[in-house]
Design a protein around this motif. Sequence first.
Motif, PDB file in Angstrom:
ATOM      1  N   PHE A   1      44.760   7.896  60.574  1.00 46.92           N
ATOM      2  CA  PHE A   1      43.591   8.708  60.930  1.00 46.92           C
ATOM      3  C   PHE A   1      43.931   9.768  61.972  1.00 46.92           C
ATOM      4  O   PHE A   1      43.273  10.808  62.051  1.00 46.92           O
ATOM      5  CB  PHE A   1      42.445   7.826  61.440  1.00 46.92           C
ATOM      6  N   PHE A   2      44.972   9.536  62.774  1.00 50.50           N
ATOM      7  CA  PHE A   2      45.264  10.473  63.856  1.00 50.50           C
ATOM      8  C   PHE A   2      45.804  11.796  63.336  1.00 50.50           C
ATOM      9  O   PHE A   2      45.797  12.798  64.067  1.00 50.50           O
ATOM     10  CB  PHE A   2      46.250   9.851  64.856  1.00 50.50           C
ATOM     11  N   ALA A   3      46.256  11.828  62.080  1.00 52.30           N
ATOM     12  CA  ALA A   3      46.647  13.111  61.489  1.00 52.30           C
ATOM     13  C   ALA A   3      45.447  14.050  61.451  1.00 52.30           C
ATOM     14  O   ALA A   3      45.585  15.267  61.662  1.00 52.30           O
ATOM     15  CB  ALA A   3      47.205  12.901  60.082  1.00 52.30           C
ATOM     16  N   GLY A   4      44.262  13.506  61.187  1.00 53.67           N
ATOM     17  CA  GLY A   4      43.040  14.313  61.202  1.00 53.67           C
ATOM     18  C   GLY A   4      42.749  14.870  62.581  1.00 53.67           C
ATOM     19  O   GLY A   4      42.288  16.016  62.732  1.00 53.67           O
ATOM     20  N   VAL A   5      43.001  14.056  63.624  1.00 54.23           N
ATOM     21  CA  VAL A   5      42.810  14.521  65.001  1.00 54.23           C
ATOM     22  C   VAL A   5      43.748  15.689  65.297  1.00 54.23           C
ATOM     23  O   VAL A   5      43.344  16.714  65.862  1.00 54.23           O
ATOM     24  CB  VAL A   5      43.066  13.364  65.992  1.00 54.23           C
ATOM     25  N   ILE A   6      45.006  15.538  64.903  1.00 52.94           N
ATOM     26  CA  ILE A   6      46.008  16.570  65.181  1.00 52.94           C
ATOM     27  C   ILE A   6      45.668  17.872  64.460  1.00 52.94           C
ATOM     28  O   ILE A   6      45.673  18.959  65.058  1.00 52.94           O
ATOM     29  CB  ILE A   6      47.408  16.065  64.774  1.00 52.94           C
ATOM     30  N   VAL A   7      45.357  17.770  63.167  1.00 46.60           N
ATOM     31  CA  VAL A   7      45.063  18.971  62.382  1.00 46.60           C
ATOM     32  C   VAL A   7      43.822  19.679  62.923  1.00 46.60           C
ATOM     33  O   VAL A   7      43.811  20.914  63.101  1.00 46.60           O
ATOM     34  CB  VAL A   7      44.885  18.608  60.895  1.00 46.60           C
ATOM     35  N   ALA A   8      42.753  18.919  63.205  1.00 46.94           N
ATOM     36  CA  ALA A   8      41.523  19.530  63.725  1.00 46.94           C
ATOM     37  C   ALA A   8      41.770  20.182  65.082  1.00 46.94           C
ATOM     38  O   ALA A   8      41.271  21.284  65.360  1.00 46.94           O
ATOM     39  CB  ALA A   8      40.427  18.478  63.826  1.00 46.94           C
ATOM     40  N   ALA A   9      42.552  19.524  65.949  1.00 43.28           N
ATOM     41  CA  ALA A   9      42.835  20.100  67.270  1.00 43.28           C
ATOM     42  C   ALA A   9      43.644  21.383  67.148  1.00 43.28           C
ATOM     43  O   ALA A   9      43.398  22.359  67.881  1.00 43.28           O
ATOM     44  CB  ALA A   9      43.584  19.071  68.125  1.00 43.28           C
ATOM     45  N   LEU A  10      44.587  21.412  66.228  1.00 46.22           N
ATOM     46  CA  LEU A  10      45.373  22.627  66.027  1.00 46.22           C
ATOM     47  C   LEU A  10      44.496  23.768  65.513  1.00 46.22           C
ATOM     48  O   LEU A  10      44.658  24.927  65.920  1.00 46.22           O
ATOM     49  CB  LEU A  10      46.512  22.358  65.043  1.00 46.22           C
ATOM     50  N   LEU A  11      43.564  23.453  64.628  1.00 48.68           N
ATOM     51  CA  LEU A  11      42.671  24.492  64.105  1.00 48.68           C
ATOM     52  C   LEU A  11      41.730  25.029  65.178  1.00 48.68           C
ATOM     53  O   LEU A  11      41.433  26.229  65.217  1.00 48.68           O
ATOM     54  CB  LEU A  11      41.859  23.938  62.929  1.00 48.68           C
ATOM     55  N   ILE A  12      41.261  24.144  66.054  1.00 49.28           N
ATOM     56  CA  ILE A  12      40.288  24.558  67.074  1.00 49.28           C
ATOM     57  C   ILE A  12      40.972  25.263  68.242  1.00 49.28           C
ATOM     58  O   ILE A  12      40.477  26.274  68.755  1.00 49.28           O
ATOM     59  CB  ILE A  12      39.489  23.341  67.572  1.00 49.28           C
ATOM     60  N   TYR A  13      42.137  24.743  68.670  1.00 47.59           N
ATOM     61  CA  TYR A  13      42.764  25.235  69.893  1.00 47.59           C
ATOM     62  C   TYR A  13      44.093  25.956  69.652  1.00 47.59           C
ATOM     63  O   TYR A  13      44.774  26.311  70.616  1.00 47.59           O
ATOM     64  CB  TYR A  13      42.999  24.066  70.861  1.00 47.59           C
ATOM     65  N   GLY A  14      44.441  26.152  68.403  1.00 46.29           N
ATOM     66  CA  GLY A  14      45.740  26.754  68.107  1.00 46.29           C
ATOM     67  C   GLY A  14      45.780  28.262  68.198  1.00 46.29           C
ATOM     68  O   GLY A  14      46.856  28.866  68.047  1.00 46.29           O
ATOM     69  N   GLY A  15      44.653  28.908  68.416  1.00 52.27           N
ATOM     70  CA  GLY A  15      44.613  30.363  68.551  1.00 52.27           C
ATOM     71  C   GLY A  15      45.119  31.062  67.296  1.00 52.27           C
ATOM     72  O   GLY A  15      44.892  30.614  66.164  1.00 52.27           O
ATOM     73  N   GLY A  16      45.847  32.133  67.500  1.00 47.89           N
ATOM     74  CA  GLY A  16      46.361  32.897  66.373  1.00 47.89           C
ATOM     75  C   GLY A  16      47.439  32.184  65.593  1.00 47.89           C
ATOM     76  O   GLY A  16      47.783  32.607  64.480  1.00 47.89           O
ATOM     77  N   GLN A  17      47.972  31.106  66.152  1.00 45.38           N
ATOM     78  CA  GLN A  17      49.032  30.344  65.479  1.00 45.38           C
ATOM     79  C   GLN A  17      48.483  29.131  64.726  1.00 45.38           C
ATOM     80  O   GLN A  17      49.266  28.304  64.245  1.00 45.38           O
ATOM     81  CB  GLN A  17      50.057  29.872  66.520  1.00 45.38           C
ATOM     82  N   ARG A  18      47.146  29.017  64.651  1.00 47.35           N
ATOM     83  CA  ARG A  18      46.565  27.774  64.143  1.00 47.35           C
ATOM     84  C   ARG A  18      47.038  27.418  62.738  1.00 47.35           C
ATOM     85  O   ARG A  18      47.435  26.273  62.482  1.00 47.35           O
ATOM     86  CB  ARG A  18      45.044  27.829  64.206  1.00 47.35           C
ATOM     87  N   TRP A  19      46.987  28.365  61.810  1.00 49.51           N
ATOM     88  CA  TRP A  19      47.322  28.031  60.422  1.00 49.51           C
ATOM     89  C   TRP A  19      48.810  27.769  60.250  1.00 49.51           C
ATOM     90  O   TRP A  19      49.203  26.881  59.490  1.00 49.51           O
ATOM     91  CB  TRP A  19      46.850  29.141  59.486  1.00 49.51           C
ATOM     92  N   ARG A  20      49.617  28.521  60.963  1.00 44.00           N
ATOM     93  CA  ARG A  20      51.052  28.254  60.894  1.00 44.00           C
ATOM     94  C   ARG A  20      51.366  26.864  61.460  1.00 44.00           C
ATOM     95  O   ARG A  20      52.170  26.106  60.898  1.00 44.00           O
ATOM     96  CB  ARG A  20      51.811  29.319  61.689  1.00 44.00           C
ATOM     97  N   ALA A  21      50.731  26.534  62.583  1.00 40.04           N
ATOM     98  CA  ALA A  21      50.970  25.234  63.219  1.00 40.04           C
ATOM     99  C   ALA A  21      50.522  24.092  62.310  1.00 40.04           C
ATOM    100  O   ALA A  21      51.239  23.091  62.148  1.00 40.04           O
ATOM    101  CB  ALA A  21      50.247  25.164  64.562  1.00 40.04           C
ATOM    102  N   VAL A  22      49.348  24.233  61.715  1.00 33.79           N
ATOM    103  CA  VAL A  22      48.846  23.190  60.806  1.00 33.79           C
ATOM    104  C   VAL A  22      49.778  23.048  59.604  1.00 33.79           C
ATOM    105  O   VAL A  22      50.123  21.929  59.187  1.00 33.79           O
ATOM    106  CB  VAL A  22      47.410  23.521  60.343  1.00 33.79           C
ATOM    107  N   GLY A  23      50.196  24.176  59.035  1.00 32.78           N
ATOM    108  CA  GLY A  23      51.081  24.124  57.876  1.00 32.78           C
ATOM    109  C   GLY A  23      52.398  23.457  58.197  1.00 32.78           C
ATOM    110  O   GLY A  23      52.890  22.616  57.410  1.00 32.78           O
ATOM    111  N   LEU A  24      52.983  23.784  59.344  1.00 33.47           N
ATOM    112  CA  LEU A  24      54.266  23.197  59.712  1.00 33.47           C
ATOM    113  C   LEU A  24      54.134  21.704  59.985  1.00 33.47           C
ATOM    114  O   LEU A  24      54.964  20.899  59.557  1.00 33.47           O
ATOM    115  CB  LEU A  24      54.825  23.908  60.942  1.00 33.47           C
ATOM    116  N   PHE A  25      53.062  21.326  60.706  1.00 34.11           N
ATOM    117  CA  PHE A  25      52.858  19.898  60.974  1.00 34.11           C
ATOM    118  C   PHE A  25      52.669  19.122  59.666  1.00 34.11           C
ATOM    119  O   PHE A  25      53.280  18.061  59.467  1.00 34.11           O
ATOM    120  CB  PHE A  25      51.644  19.679  61.881  1.00 34.11           C
TER     121      PHE A  25
END
Length: 537
Positions: free
Chosen positions: A186-210
């Motif tokens: 379940f913590f993968a959902g926490v990580i992905v959501a946090a990256l989308l909310i707080y990842g700024g302009g790098q959010r989609w790249r960060a989510v994709g790489l993770f």
Amino acid sequence: MNRILLTGLLVLAALLRLPMITADPPGGDLSRSAALLTDESIYNNNALHWFVRGDWYIGDGFNPAVNTPLYLLAGYAFLKTGGSSLSSLRYGAVLISLFALLLFAVLMRGAGQKAQALAPALAAVAFVLVQYNRLALVENLLLAALLAQAVVLVRWVLPHPERSGRLLVLALLWCAGVLVKATALFFAGVIVAALLIYGGGQRWRAVGLFCLAAAVLVLLVQKFWIARFPEDWAYFSALNISQRLPDTPVAFISNWLRFFGRLKLFEFMPLIFCSGLLAFSSAVVRWRRLPVLEGVLLLWFALGLSALSLVAYSPPRYMLIVLPPLIGFSALFWQRLFSDDHPLSAVPEPAWWLMAVVVVAQLAFSLFRYLRDETLYPSLFLPLAAAAFMLWLFRRRFAAGLKKTARVWFAVLLAIQLGQSGRWFLHAEFSVHEMAREVAGILGKDRANGSVIAGDIAALAGLEAGIPALDIMYRRDRLPALWQRWQPRYLLLEDPAELARLRRDFPALILSAAPVRRFRVMGNYLRGQDAVLYAIE
């Protein structure tokens, strides 16, 4: 938080967890599971076999270590260090819990001067954590794994989401958590959501790489680990997924109502629950403006509760995974009360009604147990304290100057938590350890005949005797083959009725069974019957 205070909290936590390590945990609600004893027994059996035989895999038997390989490594390390005993595993669990407490303190840095001290302080004294941290359970290592992910996410990844190496480290930690116990998925959902909310302009790249890194790691685990044990994996998956997850809309709703109808562990830490849930509800309505730490706590608590509420079977220990964010929210709530930074004005009106329902349900449940003359643990005082606390908060929700009275209520909170630990220490019993030692003595005398013990709590005695143990509660389809392979000479049953079921289902398995000794274990809270050791042929 300065190092002296943190050291003091770690010492306090150790003093509450280390003494009388072989004592029984409280019976009743806190221990409720299929049987608490099998939780310490079953999940450590593979480590016992590895220590005794040099091979962890139990042919034709139940092998939960296939799904918890990192917990297997930890258990084996503790047995190699301390010798074959339940105490070795329990001391190891305390060490893991102290490390988890340290991680929690690191996570809460930046939450405010008071909150970063209050959070680990509450975790150190919380009676539920004190008791579970003393037990050799998978959940203690799981908590440490989740907290490690949260620390790296909040303090290392989100400040610099463009750094690929940090995302890869986070993916490795997530995979390690899943290898401790699959609940960590379940913590993968926490990580992905946090990256989308707080990842700024790098959010989609960060989510994709993770996600890419996590997927590669899952494929590697599948190829080099899971594929080696297809039958064990299929059995464990069926047991924990297909048999427990809802398959119809009615079952889905039923699971949710059952879970939220009575939040497990509430009765042991009522003021922590009330303050934490109120802070969580106010965070929900402010979710767009939350700082990073509070946002991650919100995601962790919400997704963790959602995952737990899906499952038809959820003993209290399962809820340990959401205690860190709950305690974190509680610390933030008290910080605002102590600072006269009014935390109640942001609590939405529906939250007050929901909390009223929860508190009334707890009172009704405690009264129901009292009228039925069941074990009154904890007492009616605790839900009454929660009701009084909530009434005070509701009446003062628009008032100013709550600091002085808040200090009194915080003292009540500490008294409730420490009082429960004090009461338990004063009335501690050692029935589990005494049973295991006595059975180990009997098995030791028969060691020359190659004694092997089977049963639903067999590993508890096997750990003390240093001999292989066999679980008979799972993989019943393989039980005749297991019996023929290992030829156990003793049967230790927490549920004596299991002997009749064995003879009914497998009439050729046990030709004779002579009771050797009976044991009253933890007040026989689960079944009302003594555990029995049989000599079998």
